[in-house]
Design an enzyme around this catalytic site. Structure first.
Site, mmCIF file in Angstrom:
data_model
loop_
_atom_site.group_PDB
_atom_site.id
_atom_site.type_symbol
_atom_site.label_atom_id
_atom_site.label_comp_id
_atom_site.label_asym_id
_atom_site.label_seq_id
_atom_site.Cartn_x
_atom_site.Cartn_y
_atom_site.Cartn_z
ATOM 1 N N LYS A 124 -5.719 -39.261 45.932
ATOM 2 C CA LYS A 124 -4.883 -40.307 46.539
ATOM 3 C C LYS A 124 -3.408 -39.941 46.538
ATOM 4 C CE LYS A 124 -8.097 -44.094 46.030
ATOM 5 N NZ LYS A 124 -9.215 -43.436 45.305
HETATM 6 C C1 PLP Z 1 -10.513 -43.351 45.814
HETATM 7 C C2 PLP Z 1 -11.421 -42.275 45.345
HETATM 8 C C3 PLP Z 1 -12.603 -41.941 46.039
HETATM 9 C C4 PLP Z 1 -13.070 -42.696 47.264
HETATM 10 O O1 PLP Z 1 -12.262 -42.448 48.384
HETATM 11 P P1 PLP Z 1 -12.312 -43.438 49.652
HETATM 12 O O2 PLP Z 1 -11.203 -43.006 50.519
HETATM 13 O O3 PLP Z 1 -12.132 -44.822 49.115
HETATM 14 O O4 PLP Z 1 -13.647 -43.260 50.292
HETATM 15 C C5 PLP Z 1 -13.369 -40.886 45.575
HETATM 16 N N1 PLP Z 1 -13.016 -40.208 44.463
HETATM 17 C C6 PLP Z 1 -11.901 -40.512 43.764
HETATM 18 C C7 PLP Z 1 -11.605 -39.736 42.533
HETATM 19 C C8 PLP Z 1 -11.064 -41.540 44.177
HETATM 20 O O5 PLP Z 1 -9.947 -41.837 43.476
#
Ligand code: PLP
Length: 470
Positions: free
Chosen positions: A113
């Site tokens: 993120k």
């Molecule tokens: C947020 C997150 C996901 C999921 O991603 P999306 O964009 O919500 O599908 C997967 N793995 C980790 C470690 C995350 O922080």
């Protein structure tokens, strides 16, 4: 480039108009009027670029109303080797013949993120500075999103972050990541309650339009368009790193929750990037796997959400999914509106007997599901055979990716977090703790700054008011 709503209402808007907002006026999500198409030979030009230059070329297609010089500065501030611990920003490594891992988790909070959030922090600061405006971001987190937001917004002019988390319920590492921040514009609020209590408080604040306007309250949740588009860049980067010529195809395996990450893959593919398959991996919370197998989208009541060892994928519904459905059903906003009204009233819609569902394969999507036992097994096998430690979410992606792999097509598995964030499960799998990245060895010993409040909207509002005056 102008943006319209997935539900067909409202007027088209520019990138800067939708940057700070959440839902569109009619309750839909912002999508570009059309996806820019790669010209003949353009992949060859993009292939030569650094991450920063690649990001600039892609983002300028979507953010036409941000002056080019501003966008260049913002991209150069966001994607540095100092922030992402790598000149490549998202380095590709080989797992085995034809299988790669794209490292998206080398940013400040060790999860993917950061890639989008670092850009968002600088885009927000730039937009607010233009009109001397202020923004108070109020959010709820059980881990990854909140910390990525705080690290992106720390020290930014015109921005404060009020992040609610359930008191003493995050992992010690995640808690230390957030609470050790000493920046005066970052406020950690530990709520005596569970994550749902935090989310309810945020919802209630968002519904108080008077308070929201008076204190310039905004959010940074996963439906934010700029976050999605920032993620398009690393699909290109991964493609170039895994191929040598522009007629080759690759497939991506994506650990998925709210469908933000893989939605970016869908957009890259729609622009003409040669992606064969987009492999959606879910954990026990398999809302998305169910849809891609059966055509039925059935959201789960929140008491039916499993608490798993890949917690960032523990979702009851996938908030970005509406963007894909809009494309799948031929960009018919009225039909999307009808489908989501059905989700509201019945918790489900069914496309199984429609021509739309028959076209799923044209969009490259396949899916699969991974459980705790699969995760443990995959972490063990990758460690035993390759000497690499992967995190639990990445393990879900690799497991489902390998199941859906085609021999002749390189497979790129997205690494969405580093294993140190989920140390307890790594210990369970390997009988040893994951390595702590350089510079974070003493994170849990650092002084922590947070406020403990009851699960009470009034108390949280009071806290925000007090700290907005200073
Ligand atoms: C947020 C997150 C996901 C999921 O991603 P999306 O964009 O919500 O599908 C997967 N793995 C980790 C470690 C995350 O922080």
């Amino acid at each position: 480039m102008r943006y319209v709503s997935t539900r067909g209402g409202g007027k088209p808007a520019g990138f800067s108009d939708i940057l700070l907002g959440g839902l569109m006026e009619d309750g839909g999500l912002a999508v570009p009027e059309r996806y820019p198409q790669l010209r003949a030979g353009q992949l060859g030009q993009l292939r030569k670029l650094s991450y920063r230059d690649l990001a600039l070329e892609i983002l300028r297609l979507y953010a036409g109303d941000v002056p080019f010089s501003d966008l260049k500065r913002i991209v150069e501030q966001s994607y540095t080797s100092a922030i992402f611990r790598s000149e490549d920003i998202t380095p590709l490594r080989r797992l085995e013949a034809g299988v790669y891992v794209l490292g998206l988790s080398n940013g400040p909070t060790l999860a993917f993120k950061d890639v989008a959030m670092q850009l968002l922090g600088n885009l927000f600061e730039n937009a607010l500075a233009k009109n001397g405006a202020q923004l108070n971001i109020v959010g709820a987190t059980s881990g990854d999103t909140g910390s990525a937001a705080e690290y992106a917004m720390r020290g930014k002019r015109g921005i404060r972050v009020f992040m609610l988390s359930p008191h003493e319920k995050m992992s010690p590492f995640q808690t230390a990541q957030m609470f050790s921040l000493q920046d005066p514009n970052i406020f950690n609020i530990a709520i005596r309650g569970v994550f749902d209590d935090c989310q309810d408080i945020v919802k209630s604040i968002s519904n108080d339009l008077d308070f929201k306007a008076r204190y310039k309250v905004g959010t940074v949740n996963s439906i934010n368009w700029a976050r999605v588009v920032a993620q398009v860049v690393y699909y290109f980067k991964g493609y170039f790193a895994a191929t040598t010529s522009d007629d080759q195809q690759v497939s991506f395996a994506v650990p998925s929750g709210n469908f933000g990450n893989v939605c970016a893959g869908h957009i890259a593919r729609s622009m003409g990037l040669p992606i064969k398959r987009l492999i959606v991996a879910t954990n026990e919370n398999d809302v998305l796997d169910e849809f891609f197998r059966t055509g039925i989208y059935r959201v789960r009541p929140s008491d039916k959400v499993h608490q798993t060892s890949s917690p960032s994928m523990d979702i009851s519904k996938a908030s970005n999914f509406e963007r894909f459905i809009y494309d799948l059903i031929g960009r018919d906003g009225n039909e999307v509106k009808r489908l989501w009204q059905q989700v509201e009233s019945d918790g489900v819609f069914d496309l199984s007997n429609t021509p739309h569902f028959a076209r799923i394969a044209d969009f490259g999507f396949v899916s699969g599901r991974s459980t705790h036992a699969d995760r443990i097994e995959t972490i063990r096998r990758v460690y035993r055979e390759r000497g690499q430690i992967i995190d639990t979410h990445t393990a879900d992606g690799i497991k489902v990716g390998l199941e859906n792999r085609e021999e002749s097509v390189p497979l790129i598995c997205l690494e969405t977090a580093l294993p140190v964030k989920f140390g307890a499960t790594i210990e369970e799998a390997l009988g040893r703790a994951p390595d702590v990245p350089v510079g974070l060895e003493n994170l849990e010993q650092l002084p922590q700054r947070f406020e403990v409040l009851d699960a009470d909207v009034g108390a949280v509002k009071q806290f925000i008011e007090t700290n907005c005056r200073n």
